[in-house]
Motif scaffolding. Sequence first.
Motif, PDB file in Angstrom:
ATOM      1  N   TYR A 114      26.579  50.513  33.466  1.00  0.00           N
ATOM      2  CA  TYR A 114      27.153  50.327  34.725  1.00  0.00           C
ATOM      3  C   TYR A 114      28.274  51.631  34.835  1.00  0.00           C
ATOM      4  O   TYR A 114      28.236  52.079  36.011  1.00  0.00           O
ATOM      5  N   LYS A 156      23.311  45.789  39.461  1.00  0.00           N
ATOM      6  CA  LYS A 156      24.531  45.465  39.481  1.00  0.00           C
ATOM      7  C   LYS A 156      25.385  46.948  39.442  1.00  0.00           C
ATOM      8  O   LYS A 156      26.832  46.728  39.897  1.00  0.00           O
ATOM      9  N   ILE A 160      28.615  47.670  41.899  1.00  0.00           N
ATOM     10  CA  ILE A 160      29.962  48.116  41.202  1.00  0.00           C
ATOM     11  C   ILE A 160      30.313  49.390  41.710  1.00  0.00           C
ATOM     12  O   ILE A 160      31.732  49.491  41.960  1.00  0.00           O
ATOM     13  N   ASP A 198      36.924  42.108  34.281  1.00  0.00           N
ATOM     14  CA  ASP A 198      35.940  41.161  34.456  1.00  0.00           C
ATOM     15  C   ASP A 198      35.510  41.293  36.078  1.00  0.00           C
ATOM     16  O   ASP A 198      34.369  41.161  36.170  1.00  0.00           O
ATOM     17  N   TYR A 201      33.338  44.281  36.944  1.00  0.00           N
ATOM     18  CA  TYR A 201      32.174  44.081  36.487  1.00  0.00           C
ATOM     19  C   TYR A 201      31.477  42.931  37.286  1.00  0.00           C
ATOM     20  O   TYR A 201      30.189  42.679  37.034  1.00  0.00           O
ATOM     21  N   ASN A 202      32.195  42.235  38.030  1.00  0.00           N
ATOM     22  CA  ASN A 202      31.549  41.227  38.716  1.00  0.00           C
ATOM     23  C   ASN A 202      31.822  41.189  40.262  1.00  0.00           C
ATOM     24  O   ASN A 202      32.675  40.462  40.505  1.00  0.00           O
ATOM     25  N   GLU A 204      30.720  40.138  42.641  1.00  0.00           N
ATOM     26  CA  GLU A 204      30.645  38.847  43.769  1.00  0.00           C
ATOM     27  C   GLU A 204      32.047  38.047  43.587  1.00  0.00           C
ATOM     28  O   GLU A 204      32.396  37.221  44.776  1.00  0.00           O
ATOM     29  N   LYS A 205      32.584  38.384  42.643  1.00  0.00           N
ATOM     30  CA  LYS A 205      33.997  37.508  42.382  1.00  0.00           C
ATOM     31  C   LYS A 205      34.983  38.445  43.015  1.00  0.00           C
ATOM     32  O   LYS A 205      35.828  37.719  43.788  1.00  0.00           O
TER      33      LYS A 205
END
Length: 243
Positions: A114, A156, A160, A198, A201-202, A204-205
């Motif tokens: 990433y 992903k 990011i 977190d 790295y996510n 969508e959240k």
Amino acid sequence: MDGYDKLNFIDKLRFKWRVWQQEKAEDKRQAIEHDDRIAVDTQSIIDELLAERYNKKNKVKALPSVESKTVENHNSMKQYILPKDSVKNLAEILDRKELDYILGKETSNEIDAYENIIDLKTFLSYPHDSVPDAKDKITEKLSLIQQTFGDDVLSKGMEIYKLDKSLSTMYKTISVHDRINFQKEIVDSPELAEQLSDLRYNPEKAKQLSGKSVILLSIYSNMIKESKSNEYNNQHESSKEVR
């Protein structure tokens, strides 16, 4: 834990990631074997990270080959080095050094992948005409990441990168006073830093955040950026000392 204070910001993120991976593996083992839980050996993880940093100062590690998915010494950074006759001025020399550094970064797990994707896309986001074949070299590395870790990791990583880019824009609107205070809040709270990691790295959240949470994430994202810059500068200085 001996040596934890010697880890830099990125190393501490890797530390949390590896602890989480081992805890997850232990949960699976426990569920299958119905045995007592074995605590994660955090000291060994710290020792591994310190050893890896030492190795990085002496030898650039390459991306694992598609066949073995393990780091192979023969897959060296040499394949990414640009032609010497392309160097014409100081700006070009500096761009080449930066690109070679990014292309040669260790990428042995998804987190590394990433971060490498972010670095590669960031490099492409500003003019690089002075570096011949830069786009081709970066496309080649992204393709290798895709083959090694799969489409989901590449996709992903791109998301990011987009998140970091928007957070960078927001960071510029935050006052210096607030930047200092929020950064101190993150540094003083490992739990908060882990939550922000977190979220980063996510994406969508992260897209669901608002208010102070978005500001904190933008500060955190910039801290990662500065940590990478310091790491590059330190390695660059170390390489000059060796010469």
